[in-house]
Design a protein around this motif. Sequence first.
Motif, PDB file in Angstrom:
ATOM      1  N   ARG A 138      11.637   4.878  -2.147  1.00  0.00           N
ATOM      2  CA  ARG A 138      11.189   3.621  -2.733  1.00  0.00           C
ATOM      3  C   ARG A 138      11.807   3.414  -4.110  1.00  0.00           C
TER       4      ARG A 138
ATOM      5  N   SER B 278       8.813  -7.083  -7.174  1.00  0.00           N
ATOM      6  CA  SER B 278       7.641  -6.339  -6.720  1.00  0.00           C
ATOM      7  C   SER B 278       7.608  -4.996  -7.432  1.00  0.00           C
TER       8      SER B 278
ATOM      9  N   VAL C  93       6.567  -2.176  -6.169  1.00  0.00           N
ATOM     10  CA  VAL C  93       6.946  -1.094  -5.251  1.00  0.00           C
ATOM     11  C   VAL C  93       7.645  -1.674  -4.029  1.00  0.00           C
TER      12      VAL C  93
ATOM     13  N   PRO D  46       2.889  -3.728  -1.749  1.00  0.00           N
ATOM     14  CA  PRO D  46       4.286  -3.297  -1.605  1.00  0.00           C
ATOM     15  C   PRO D  46       4.972  -4.006  -0.450  1.00  0.00           C
TER      16      PRO D  46
ATOM     17  N   ASN E  20       9.505  -0.147  -0.584  1.00  0.00           N
ATOM     18  CA  ASN E  20       9.841   1.015   0.242  1.00  0.00           C
ATOM     19  C   ASN E  20      11.129   0.765   1.011  1.00  0.00           C
TER      20      ASN E  20
ATOM     21  N   ASN F 273      -2.072  -3.727  -5.358  1.00  0.00           N
ATOM     22  CA  ASN F 273      -0.898  -3.111  -4.746  1.00  0.00           C
ATOM     23  C   ASN F 273      -0.512  -3.859  -3.470  1.00  0.00           C
TER      24      ASN F 273
END
Length: 370
Positions: A278, A264, A266, A82, A268, A80
Amino acid sequence: MYDYLIVGAGLYGSVFAHEMTNAGKKCLVIDKRGHIGGNIHTSETEGINVHEYGAHIFHTDNKAVWDYMNRFAEFNRFTNEPIAIFKDEVYNLPFNMNTFHQMWGIRTPEEAKRIIKEQVEAEGIIEPKNLEEQALSLVGRDIYEKLIKGYTEKQWGKKATELPAFIIRRIPVRFIYSNNYFNDRYQGIPVGGYTRIAEKLLEGTEVILNADFFKDRGRYSSMAKKIVFTGMIDEYFDYVHGELEYRSLRFEHEILDTDNYQGSAVVNYTEFEIPYTRIIEHKHFEFGTQPKTVITREYPEKWERGIEPYYPVNDTRNGEIYEKYRQMAETENGVIFAGRLGEYRYYDMHHIVQRALEMAALERESQALI
């Protein structure tokens, strides 16, 4: 007659059902939704496994939990990493040396520490009275204004000055060039989606979907020696001490005729003026190469009866109300209250698995003593 009625076919209910079924117990799992898996449910669209209820990235430091989950799925090497967008600026998360370079143009940990220290001291906050003051006392004005304030206010539906300081006990600040969001040793996404895990966990267990416990409570309660309840604890007790507060989420899915929308999994959006927190691009969880893509915009919402609760609001007022329900739960013979909603506590997936395994072990042990 069943040994256990398990209300909720989510991760907790599925793990508990698997363990007790394997122990020779007769279990019935019911869920008011039309699918198993609860909030980890995934479905396939355009050859992409879509996380229907938001991004779910499995991570843990607990080797026993990791090994347990790997019995039901192969996990890939997804990490992960982000990013956050504030107006036209792009920042890496979590707050690390890449973030600080993007924000201030600096290169060394010493420079980053100096700027944060100067900004924290400039605020002059000794005893933070709310979330805003707490954040400012930890990371200073720049990081707070660009990456925390708007996102947090959208997420909780309140101004940061109206939220208690203890919501942010600490803010992870890493003075290394690493965008890995989690510090946990194990991390990944199940190849083929989470629903396959739920299917395997529930093999050999009777499951009834589109079944609302509260619409036929008397009949369901009479069907088993014991109930495992993973719904809202205040609803179970007919809100006799008032409603607990939850936050809800709304998901807006969209299929796009492009092979890569945002680069990507995720992203935000931290400014308050953008209503969603997000955007999730699901194909990146499994390194997909499909010709199309599926994105999900995630909108925080105020919870009201009749819509899905996603996480508890653990402030002082709700803590006092929950304590009254917890005391009632202790005297409710034959009922186990479990999970985020049953225990009114935020849990990640690995916590849920661990809690379910521990409860199943306690049940087997107590029955062995009878």
